[in-house]
Motif scaffolding. Sequence first.
Motif, PDB file in Angstrom:
ATOM      1  N   ARG A  46       0.906  -1.165   0.121  1.00  0.00           N
ATOM      2  CA  ARG A  46       0.197   0.038   0.029  1.00  0.00           C
ATOM      3  C   ARG A  46       0.904   1.245   0.064  1.00  0.00           C
ATOM      4  NH1 ARG A  46      -2.220  -1.914   4.507  1.00  0.00           N
ATOM      5  NH2 ARG A  46      -3.548  -3.674   4.163  1.00  0.00           N
ATOM      6  N   LYS A  47       1.856   1.294   1.196  1.00  0.00           N
ATOM      7  CA  LYS A  47       2.616   2.397   1.008  1.00  0.00           C
ATOM      8  C   LYS A  47       3.496   2.779  -0.535  1.00  0.00           C
ATOM      9  CE  LYS A  47       3.407   2.490   6.058  1.00  0.00           C
ATOM     10  NZ  LYS A  47       4.437   2.697   6.898  1.00  0.00           N
ATOM     11  N   LEU A  48       3.862   1.690  -0.855  1.00  0.00           N
ATOM     12  CA  LEU A  48       4.646   1.791  -2.018  1.00  0.00           C
ATOM     13  C   LEU A  48       3.931   2.202  -3.112  1.00  0.00           C
ATOM     14  CD1 LEU A  48       7.171   1.511  -3.677  1.00  0.00           C
ATOM     15  CD2 LEU A  48       6.866  -0.895  -4.044  1.00  0.00           C
ATOM     16  N   PHE A  49       2.666   1.690  -3.363  1.00  0.00           N
ATOM     17  CA  PHE A  49       1.700   2.067  -4.295  1.00  0.00           C
ATOM     18  C   PHE A  49       1.370   3.325  -4.303  1.00  0.00           C
ATOM     19  CE2 PHE A  49      -2.570   2.619  -6.508  1.00  0.00           C
ATOM     20  CZ  PHE A  49      -2.030   2.233  -7.746  1.00  0.00           C
ATOM     21  N   ARG A  50       1.030   4.113  -3.031  1.00  0.00           N
ATOM     22  CA  ARG A  50       1.153   5.339  -2.999  1.00  0.00           C
ATOM     23  C   ARG A  50       2.135   6.302  -3.387  1.00  0.00           C
ATOM     24  NH1 ARG A  50       0.723   6.038   2.738  1.00  0.00           N
ATOM     25  NH2 ARG A  50      -0.996   4.430   2.735  1.00  0.00           N
ATOM     26  N   PHE A  51       3.348   5.833  -2.754  1.00  0.00           N
ATOM     27  CA  PHE A  51       4.275   6.486  -3.202  1.00  0.00           C
ATOM     28  C   PHE A  51       4.753   6.678  -4.836  1.00  0.00           C
ATOM     29  CE2 PHE A  51       8.907   6.181  -4.608  1.00  0.00           C
ATOM     30  CZ  PHE A  51       9.597   7.589  -3.921  1.00  0.00           C
ATOM     31  N   MET A  52       4.525   5.637  -5.460  1.00  0.00           N
ATOM     32  CA  MET A  52       4.595   5.276  -6.839  1.00  0.00           C
ATOM     33  C   MET A  52       3.737   6.370  -7.719  1.00  0.00           C
ATOM     34  SD  MET A  52       4.435   1.447  -7.476  1.00  0.00           S
ATOM     35  CE  MET A  52       3.566   1.321  -8.989  1.00  0.00           C
ATOM     36  N   THR A  53       2.579   6.464  -7.041  1.00  0.00           N
ATOM     37  CA  THR A  53       1.506   7.120  -7.594  1.00  0.00           C
ATOM     38  C   THR A  53       1.875   8.504  -7.770  1.00  0.00           C
ATOM     39  OG1 THR A  53      -0.005   5.325  -7.565  1.00  0.00           O
ATOM     40  CG2 THR A  53      -1.037   7.630  -7.801  1.00  0.00           C
ATOM     41  N   ILE A  54       2.236   8.850  -6.479  1.00  0.00           N
ATOM     42  CA  ILE A  54       2.592  10.260  -6.406  1.00  0.00           C
ATOM     43  C   ILE A  54       3.871  10.584  -6.995  1.00  0.00           C
ATOM     44  CG2 ILE A  54       3.391  12.154  -4.863  1.00  0.00           C
ATOM     45  CD1 ILE A  54       1.919  10.550  -2.417  1.00  0.00           C
ATOM     46  N   ILE A  55       4.772   9.903  -7.386  1.00  0.00           N
ATOM     47  CA  ILE A  55       5.901  10.227  -8.059  1.00  0.00           C
ATOM     48  C   ILE A  55       5.663  10.217  -9.469  1.00  0.00           C
ATOM     49  CG2 ILE A  55       7.963   9.089  -8.898  1.00  0.00           C
ATOM     50  CD1 ILE A  55       8.336  10.716  -5.934  1.00  0.00           C
ATOM     51  N   ALA A  56       4.570   9.346  -9.810  1.00  0.00           N
ATOM     52  CA  ALA A  56       4.269   9.395 -11.377  1.00  0.00           C
ATOM     53  C   ALA A  56       3.836  10.665 -11.907  1.00  0.00           C
ATOM     54  CB  ALA A  56       3.390   8.210 -11.732  1.00  0.00           C
ATOM     55  N   VAL A  57       3.079  11.201 -11.073  1.00  0.00           N
ATOM     56  CA  VAL A  57       2.554  12.492 -11.584  1.00  0.00           C
ATOM     57  C   VAL A  57       3.612  13.592 -11.997  1.00  0.00           C
ATOM     58  CG1 VAL A  57       1.317  14.877 -10.691  1.00  0.00           C
ATOM     59  CG2 VAL A  57       0.483  12.163 -10.035  1.00  0.00           C
ATOM     60  N   PRO A  58       4.592  14.101 -11.239  1.00  0.00           N
ATOM     61  CA  PRO A  58       5.425  14.764 -11.824  1.00  0.00           C
ATOM     62  C   PRO A  58       6.485  14.287 -12.974  1.00  0.00           C
ATOM     63  CG  PRO A  58       6.047  14.182  -9.450  1.00  0.00           C
ATOM     64  CD  PRO A  58       4.925  13.665  -9.890  1.00  0.00           C
ATOM     65  N   ALA A  59       6.712  12.861 -12.974  1.00  0.00           N
ATOM     66  CA  ALA A  59       7.299  12.222 -13.869  1.00  0.00           C
ATOM     67  C   ALA A  59       6.671  12.416 -15.372  1.00  0.00           C
ATOM     68  CB  ALA A  59       7.583  10.703 -13.925  1.00  0.00           C
ATOM     69  N   LEU A  60       5.174  12.440 -15.463  1.00  0.00           N
ATOM     70  CA  LEU A  60       4.683  12.433 -16.620  1.00  0.00           C
ATOM     71  C   LEU A  60       4.181  14.015 -16.930  1.00  0.00           C
ATOM     72  CD1 LEU A  60       1.924   9.748 -15.591  1.00  0.00           C
ATOM     73  CD2 LEU A  60       3.362   9.791 -17.310  1.00  0.00           C
ATOM     74  N   GLY A  61       4.271  14.749 -15.888  1.00  0.00           N
ATOM     75  CA  GLY A  61       4.065  16.247 -15.901  1.00  0.00           C
ATOM     76  C   GLY A  61       5.181  16.878 -16.571  1.00  0.00           C
ATOM     77  N   PHE A  62       6.350  16.445 -16.212  1.00  0.00           N
ATOM     78  CA  PHE A  62       7.881  17.080 -16.719  1.00  0.00           C
ATOM     79  C   PHE A  62       7.793  16.451 -18.174  1.00  0.00           C
ATOM     80  CE2 PHE A  62       9.362  17.686 -12.323  1.00  0.00           C
ATOM     81  CZ  PHE A  62       9.179  18.780 -12.307  1.00  0.00           C
ATOM     82  N   GLY A  63       7.375  15.298 -18.391  1.00  0.00           N
ATOM     83  CA  GLY A  63       7.546  14.690 -19.671  1.00  0.00           C
ATOM     84  C   GLY A  63       6.643  15.493 -20.641  1.00  0.00           C
ATOM     85  N   LEU A  64       5.386  15.623 -20.241  1.00  0.00           N
ATOM     86  CA  LEU A  64       4.538  16.525 -21.025  1.00  0.00           C
ATOM     87  C   LEU A  64       5.064  17.900 -21.234  1.00  0.00           C
ATOM     88  CD1 LEU A  64       1.118  15.455 -19.640  1.00  0.00           C
ATOM     89  CD2 LEU A  64       2.035  15.119 -21.896  1.00  0.00           C
ATOM     90  N   TRP A  65       5.677  18.496 -20.207  1.00  0.00           N
ATOM     91  CA  TRP A  65       6.249  19.766 -20.661  1.00  0.00           C
ATOM     92  C   TRP A  65       7.335  19.946 -21.541  1.00  0.00           C
ATOM     93  CZ3 TRP A  65       7.781  23.117 -15.463  1.00  0.00           C
ATOM     94  CH2 TRP A  65       8.182  24.511 -15.981  1.00  0.00           C
ATOM     95  N   LEU A  66       8.245  18.678 -21.417  1.00  0.00           N
ATOM     96  CA  LEU A  66       9.170  18.744 -22.582  1.00  0.00           C
ATOM     97  C   LEU A  66       8.596  18.523 -23.948  1.00  0.00           C
ATOM     98  CD1 LEU A  66      11.817  16.296 -20.659  1.00  0.00           C
ATOM     99  CD2 LEU A  66      12.083  18.766 -21.327  1.00  0.00           C
ATOM    100  N   TRP A  67       7.536  17.691 -23.892  1.00  0.00           N
ATOM    101  CA  TRP A  67       7.043  17.430 -25.289  1.00  0.00           C
ATOM    102  C   TRP A  67       6.250  18.849 -25.861  1.00  0.00           C
ATOM    103  CZ3 TRP A  67       1.515  14.889 -26.214  1.00  0.00           C
ATOM    104  CH2 TRP A  67       1.535  14.544 -27.485  1.00  0.00           C
ATOM    105  N   LEU A  68       5.059  19.412 -24.980  1.00  0.00           N
ATOM    106  CA  LEU A  68       4.199  20.319 -25.223  1.00  0.00           C
ATOM    107  C   LEU A  68       4.864  21.835 -25.311  1.00  0.00           C
ATOM    108  CD1 LEU A  68       0.815  18.696 -23.958  1.00  0.00           C
ATOM    109  CD2 LEU A  68       1.766  18.598 -26.152  1.00  0.00           C
ATOM    110  N   VAL A  69       5.601  21.865 -24.294  1.00  0.00           N
ATOM    111  CA  VAL A  69       5.817  23.340 -24.055  1.00  0.00           C
ATOM    112  C   VAL A  69       7.331  23.594 -24.781  1.00  0.00           C
ATOM    113  CG1 VAL A  69       6.792  25.118 -22.487  1.00  0.00           C
ATOM    114  CG2 VAL A  69       4.728  23.674 -21.930  1.00  0.00           C
TER     115      VAL A  69
END
Length: 141
Positions: A46-69
């Motif tokens: 449970r703790k790991l899934f919560r952590f990796m979900t939180i971490i996935a958000v900026p990983a995807l966000g920064f990737g989208l920034w590199l792509w779209l911005v």
Amino acid sequence: MLWIKSLHIVFVASWFAGLAYLPRIYMNLAQETEPAAIKRLLMMARKLFRFMTIIAVPALGFGLWLWLVVGIGLEGPGNGWMHTKLSIVALLIAYHITCGKLLAVFEQGRNKRSQCWYRGFSELPVLGLLAAVLLVVFKPF
């Protein structure tokens, strides 16, 4: 842009650590019979899934920034690799969601899969990471 790339890489690496390790916890859960050990492994999962979900958000966000911005892989000839990479990212997000569903199955005590199945399942994000990195580095099409 180099800061955004760096942050993207760090958060992606952290997300993948969770994607690789959570199924290993599931392997142990699949073969465990001791209630105290099951409870401890479920807490870890449970703790790991919560952590990796939180971490996935900026990983995807920064990737989208590199792509779209920034525009990496956005337009022009020779950017087909980005479409393939985005497809791989979509599959990895689906894998992440599947990990959450499997956690719910374990929490309900309804797992029917063997530890061998989870061992194979745990290798899938490694293949996704390899494919994504090769696409980014070589930009083959």
